[in-house]
Write an enzyme that holds these catalytic residues in place. Structure first.
Site, PDB file in Angstrom:
ATOM      1  N   ARG A  18     -16.856   0.801  -0.462  1.00 27.30           N
ATOM      2  CA  ARG A  18     -15.587   1.520  -0.656  1.00 27.30           C
ATOM      3  C   ARG A  18     -15.735   2.699  -1.628  1.00 27.30           C
ATOM      4  NH1 ARG A  18     -10.812  -2.730  -1.154  1.00 27.30           N
ATOM      5  NH2 ARG A  18      -9.599  -1.135  -0.115  1.00 27.30           N
ATOM      6  N   ARG A  69      -2.569 -10.940  -5.721  1.00 26.46           N
ATOM      7  CA  ARG A  69      -2.650  -9.467  -5.773  1.00 26.46           C
ATOM      8  C   ARG A  69      -1.732  -8.838  -4.735  1.00 26.46           C
ATOM      9  NH1 ARG A  69      -8.140  -7.182  -4.633  1.00 26.46           N
ATOM     10  NH2 ARG A  69      -6.805  -5.335  -4.661  1.00 26.46           N
ATOM     11  N   ASN A  80       0.808  -1.227   0.000  1.00 24.82           N
ATOM     12  CA  ASN A  80       0.000   0.000   0.000  1.00 24.82           C
ATOM     13  C   ASN A  80       0.833   1.266   0.000  1.00 24.82           C
ATOM     14  OD1 ASN A  80      -2.231  -1.548  -0.199  1.00 24.82           O
ATOM     15  ND2 ASN A  80      -2.661  -1.565   1.980  1.00 24.82           N
ATOM     16  N   ARG A 109      -8.135  -0.559  -5.970  1.00 28.27           N
ATOM     17  CA  ARG A 109      -8.536   0.642  -5.230  1.00 28.27           C
ATOM     18  C   ARG A 109      -7.536   1.767  -5.414  1.00 28.27           C
ATOM     19  NH1 ARG A 109     -12.697   2.826  -2.394  1.00 28.27           N
ATOM     20  NH2 ARG A 109     -12.026   4.081  -0.652  1.00 28.27           N
ATOM     21  N   ASP A 155      -6.626  -4.878   8.470  1.00 29.52           N
ATOM     22  CA  ASP A 155      -6.045  -5.960   7.647  1.00 29.52           C
ATOM     23  C   ASP A 155      -5.519  -7.095   8.512  1.00 29.52           C
ATOM     24  OD1 ASP A 155      -4.614  -3.767   5.096  1.00 29.52           O
ATOM     25  OD2 ASP A 155      -6.656  -4.288   5.642  1.00 29.52           O
TER      26      ASP A 155
END
Ligand code: EPZ
Length: 446
Positions: free
Chosen positions: A122, A421, A23, A93, A308
């Site tokens: 989201r 992913r 991220n 995202r 998470d």
């Protein structure tokens, strides 16, 4: 259909090196568009989401070199801010942060309505409110694309109504060339946001946290290239830590940083499970006589318990002597893995705890989530057994892999594209720790 076949019951033992944070790497690729100089991103995890962002960067006209040693070199001199194709942007995202960097640099952007894990609606309403507040005209005409443009990006103050990790990042990228300065209030404090701030400041931006949940961005004229190393992925550390504990193993996670994991480590202490902070990482695993104690955990934005980590923590609590509660306050729909765990013998019931003011308490927009269950009651200890399970999102998927590694017998997990992913060479690294796991690409290969 890609799947994992796992023969469980073997303890994970040895050393694994944590990858760079997914991220951060995703947003660093978007941030590279803020300068026409070359930006080198080191320690980037080679995962499908990162490759999807590289594909978008190339589609926009950037030269992107992906080097074998986890370096990505981006040169955006020849970029034309064309529309990011729906099929590319909707995959993940993080594509929405291009709204920030493309408008900053080119004063316009056409970005798909972001996709990502199906863990809730989201929306990006908080991002859009902020962009509009600093003079960016953003509209959505229902065709799947947000269109943004701005003549100049005004300074000003914007207070996020509720926490948004990527919303804060989008506003930072949109503000680096503002007239005067932008003050973001109620801004996210996730360490990944700080890493992105570190990157743009290395490029010459003037971004700093002035007080709790407040970020000040003083506009500059231009940014220059830099070389930047992505921080370790704390979510991957938690995955490996729980894997070591639930398989009765012991794993040294090289690169794990105590400062990113404070509340996870405190929660492990409360669960009576030790860990050892070493010079270059952290070692996880139950000591002989240690047994897992039940806990009550509520997820929250940083510095709270990271959402998470919710799925792996629930798995850990299936080993606890007694009843635990795991309350998910960030996403409205993040317990899809519970029924899969139940197929392996876990005893978990979903329910809604009494909450004074849910509109305030929950991080998601209450109207997006009032119809779902927001907490799990976990009864332990339960011995898990093998099953055929379906993976539906990234962190939940990793949790089901850990459950199958802990369970006796052979399990079959479909939907492993969700794992690809966010985890690089997941099964290879687990095999190095003693796991019996193999990937099959065709159904008949079982
Ligand atoms: C980022 O997601 C991360 N993803 C998530 O990691 C992480 O769980 C999350 O932040 C919390 O830290 C990336 O960075 C790519 P939010 P994001 O904006 O941006 C609602 C992973 O597996 N919301 O803080 O979605 C939203 O729906 C992923 O790596 C609005 O309603 O986090 C969610 O319920 C999973 N409107 C909650 O707030 C908005 O405008 C938190 O969202 C923005 C958010």
């Amino acid at each position: 259909m890609k799947a994992f076949v796992i023969s469980g019951g073997n303890p994970l033992k040895g050393e694994v090196e944590v990858s760079g944070a997914k991220n951060v790497a995703l947003k660093a690729i978007a941030a590279a568009f803020l300068t026409e100089d070359e930006v080198e991103i080191k320690n980037a995890p080679f995962i499908d989401d990162v490759m999807a962002m590289v594909e978008i960067a190339r589609k926009l006209g950037a030269d992107v070199e992906v080097k074998k040693d986890h370096r990505i070199i981006i040169n955006s001199t020849k970029v034309r801010p064309v529309k990011i194709p729906l099929g590319m942007g909707a995959k993940l995202r993080a594509s929405s942060v291009f709204l920030g960097s493309l408008v900053s640099r080119y004063k316009k952007a056409v970005v798909p309505n972001p996709g990502g894990c199906r863990i809730g609606a989201r929306p990006i309403d908080r991002h859009i409110d902020g962009l509009r507040k600093i003079g960016i005209d953003v509209y959505y005409n229902g065709d799947g694309y947000f269109r943004a443009k701005a003549d100049i990006i005004k300074g000003g103050e914007f207070r996020f109504e509720k926490n948004t990790h990527t919303g804060t990042e989008t506003l930072i990228l949109a503000s680096v060339f503002c007239r005067g300065k932008v003050i973001l209030e109620n801004a996210a404090e996730e360490p990944e946001v700080d890493d992105l701030i570190r990157l743009v400041n290395l490029m010459g931006a003037k971004v700093k946290r002035t007080k709790a949940r407040t970020i000040e961005i003083v506009g500059v004229d231009k940014l220059h290239g830099t070389s930047f190393e992505v921080m370790p992925d704390r979510n991957e550390v938690v995955t490996m830590a729980v894997g070591a504990i639930v398989t009765n193993g012991r794993v040294f996670v090289k690169g794990a940083r105590e400062k990113d994991l404070k509340i996870f480590l405190r929660s492990l202490n409360r669960a009576g499970v030790g860990y050892e902070i070493k010079e270059k990482g952290i070692e996880f695993g139950k000591k002989e006589k240690e047994s897992v104690k039940p806990t009550k955990v509520t997820t929250n934005c940083h510095p709270g318990f990271m959402t998470d980590w919710q799925a792996p923590w629930t798995l850990l609590m299936t080993e606890a002597d007694g009843e635990s509660i795991v309350h998910e306050a960030v996403y409205e729909k993040r317990f899809s893995y519970v029924e899969e765990l139940a197929k392996m013998g876990a005893k978990i019931s979903l329910f809604n705890p009494k909450v004074e003011n849910p509109k305030e308490f929950y991080n998601f927009n209450w109207e997006d989530g009032e119809k779902y269950y927001h907490a799990a009651k976990v009864f332990g200890p339960t011995k898990l057994h093998n099953a055929v399970v379906e993976i539906s999102d990234l962190r939940a998927g990793a949790t089901l892999v850990l459950a199958a590694l802990a369970a006796k017998g052979t399990s079959y997990l479909t939907g492993i594209e969700h794992i690809d992913r966010g985890y690089e060479d997941f099964e290879k690294r687990l095999r190095k720790l003693g796991a019996k796991i193999r990937r099959i690409d065709k159904e008949g290969e079982l």
